[in-house]
Design a protein around this motif. Structure first.
Motif, PDB file in Angstrom:
ATOM      1  N   VAL A  15       0.845  -1.195   0.000  1.00  0.00           N
ATOM      2  CA  VAL A  15       0.000   0.000   0.000  1.00  0.00           C
ATOM      3  C   VAL A  15       0.881   1.247   0.000  1.00  0.00           C
ATOM      4  O   VAL A  15       0.651   2.189  -0.761  1.00  0.00           O
ATOM      5  CB  VAL A  15      -0.966   0.006   1.204  1.00  0.00           C
ATOM      6  N   GLY A  16       1.910   1.245   0.847  1.00  0.00           N
ATOM      7  CA  GLY A  16       2.820   2.393   0.910  1.00  0.00           C
ATOM      8  C   GLY A  16       3.532   2.641  -0.404  1.00  0.00           C
ATOM      9  O   GLY A  16       3.624   3.784  -0.869  1.00  0.00           O
ATOM     10  N   GLY A  17       4.031   1.577  -1.022  1.00  0.00           N
ATOM     11  CA  GLY A  17       4.721   1.713  -2.305  1.00  0.00           C
ATOM     12  C   GLY A  17       3.786   2.207  -3.396  1.00  0.00           C
ATOM     13  O   GLY A  17       4.154   3.055  -4.222  1.00  0.00           O
ATOM     14  N   SER A  18       2.556   1.677  -3.398  1.00  0.00           N
ATOM     15  CA  SER A  18       1.572   2.110  -4.400  1.00  0.00           C
ATOM     16  C   SER A  18       1.220   3.581  -4.206  1.00  0.00           C
ATOM     17  O   SER A  18       1.134   4.336  -5.179  1.00  0.00           O
ATOM     18  CB  SER A  18       0.303   1.262  -4.309  1.00  0.00           C
ATOM     19  N   LEU A  19       1.035   3.992  -2.946  1.00  0.00           N
ATOM     20  CA  LEU A  19       0.711   5.390  -2.676  1.00  0.00           C
ATOM     21  C   LEU A  19       1.828   6.309  -3.155  1.00  0.00           C
ATOM     22  O   LEU A  19       1.575   7.309  -3.830  1.00  0.00           O
ATOM     23  CB  LEU A  19       0.453   5.613  -1.182  1.00  0.00           C
ATOM     24  N   LYS A  20       3.060   5.954  -2.839  1.00  0.00           N
ATOM     25  CA  LYS A  20       4.199   6.795  -3.243  1.00  0.00           C
ATOM     26  C   LYS A  20       4.274   6.899  -4.772  1.00  0.00           C
ATOM     27  O   LYS A  20       4.444   7.987  -5.325  1.00  0.00           O
ATOM     28  CB  LYS A  20       5.496   6.221  -2.687  1.00  0.00           C
ATOM     29  N   LEU A  44       0.936  10.499   6.031  1.00  0.00           N
ATOM     30  CA  LEU A  44       1.183  10.068   4.644  1.00  0.00           C
ATOM     31  C   LEU A  44       2.577   9.470   4.498  1.00  0.00           C
ATOM     32  O   LEU A  44       2.752   8.430   3.855  1.00  0.00           O
ATOM     33  CB  LEU A  44       1.009  11.247   3.685  1.00  0.00           C
ATOM     34  N   GLY A  45       3.579  10.108   5.097  1.00  0.00           N
ATOM     35  CA  GLY A  45       4.945   9.585   5.045  1.00  0.00           C
ATOM     36  C   GLY A  45       5.047   8.222   5.706  1.00  0.00           C
ATOM     37  O   GLY A  45       5.717   7.315   5.193  1.00  0.00           O
ATOM     38  N   ASN A  46       4.373   8.067   6.847  1.00  0.00           N
ATOM     39  CA  ASN A  46       4.380   6.772   7.547  1.00  0.00           C
ATOM     40  C   ASN A  46       3.723   5.684   6.712  1.00  0.00           C
ATOM     41  O   ASN A  46       4.183   4.541   6.682  1.00  0.00           O
ATOM     42  CB  ASN A  46       3.686   6.890   8.903  1.00  0.00           C
ATOM     43  N   ILE A  47       2.641   6.034   6.002  1.00  0.00           N
ATOM     44  CA  ILE A  47       1.970   5.065   5.133  1.00  0.00           C
ATOM     45  C   ILE A  47       2.906   4.667   3.994  1.00  0.00           C
ATOM     46  O   ILE A  47       3.070   3.482   3.704  1.00  0.00           O
ATOM     47  CB  ILE A  47       0.637   5.626   4.591  1.00  0.00           C
ATOM     48  N   GLU A  48       3.529   5.656   3.367  1.00  0.00           N
ATOM     49  CA  GLU A  48       4.418   5.368   2.230  1.00  0.00           C
ATOM     50  C   GLU A  48       5.596   4.489   2.638  1.00  0.00           C
ATOM     51  O   GLU A  48       6.049   3.665   1.857  1.00  0.00           O
ATOM     52  CB  GLU A  48       4.916   6.667   1.599  1.00  0.00           C
ATOM     53  N   ARG A  49       6.102   4.662   3.856  1.00  0.00           N
ATOM     54  CA  ARG A  49       7.235   3.847   4.326  1.00  0.00           C
ATOM     55  C   ARG A  49       6.790   2.484   4.859  1.00  0.00           C
ATOM     56  O   ARG A  49       7.624   1.642   5.172  1.00  0.00           O
ATOM     57  CB  ARG A  49       8.001   4.594   5.416  1.00  0.00           C
TER      58      ARG A  49
END
Length: 189
Positions: A15-20, A44-49
């Motif tokens: 999910v984080g990779g897709s968001l980024k 958002l940064g925490n989700i992306e990582r």
């Protein structure tokens, strides 16, 4: 939100990779996405990582602000997929009375499909969806009441309803049995 799969951490990272990737394709900084989504830059940064497991409500806000289908955040590169009930990714609401299983995560078109399970004597109040989105729901087992704006619609097994999903809507299961739903979301992005 709680996500279940063979490797839950892998799903969070996916999910984080897709968001980024999607954010960069839209040429948005974290700060810009934060402003349009209402989700903090830190979150958002925490989700992306992959450092946090976001709520379903947060993911709806993010997908809506990016004008992408929700399941784009769970996208895989596989061209052929089989979706088996009770297997693979399962997303639960905060109260664990609503469980959603994406049927197909390839969202190159503007349609998503999922199975949803609503526990007995419970309800689910989703975030409003994208502008001009349509939700089509078929009750596969059990019965539910769907409220669309101020109007209530009772559906039994195999009954279907189609409605504009950008407005307020909710699902209520008044019965002693779990309700199983097939949901199609159609977007005009």
């Amino acid at each position: 939100m709680h996500m279940e799969a063979d490797d839950p951490k892998q799903i969070v990272l996916q999910v984080g990779g897709s968001l980024k990737k999607l954010r960069k394709e839209k040429r948005l900084s974290l700060e810009e996405l934060s402003e349009i989504s209402g989700v903090s830059k830190l979150t958002l940064g925490n989700i992306e990582r992959g450092d946090t497991n976001p709520t379903l409500g947060l993911l709806w806000k993010i997908s809506k602000s990016l004008s992408i289908p929700l399941m784009s955040l769970f996208s895989t590169e596989n061209k052929s997929q089989i979706s088996r009930a009770g297997k693979g990714l399962r997303i639960t609401g905060e109260q664990k009375t609503w469980i959603m299983e994406p049927i197909f995560q390839n969202t190159s078109n503007e349609i998503e499909m999922c199975r949803a399970y609503l526990q007995p004597h419970s309800s689910y109040f989703p975030e409003p969806h994208h502008q001009y989105s349509t939700e089509i729901v078929t009750v596969m087992s059990g019965s539910i009441t769907i409220h669309v704006n101020e109007e209530a619609h009772h559906l039994n097994q195999y009954d279907s309803i189609s409605f504009n999903a950008e407005g307020k809507h909710s699902y209520v299961n008044h019965s002693d049995d779990e309700a199983v739903l097939h949901i199609i979301l159609k977007y005009k992005l």
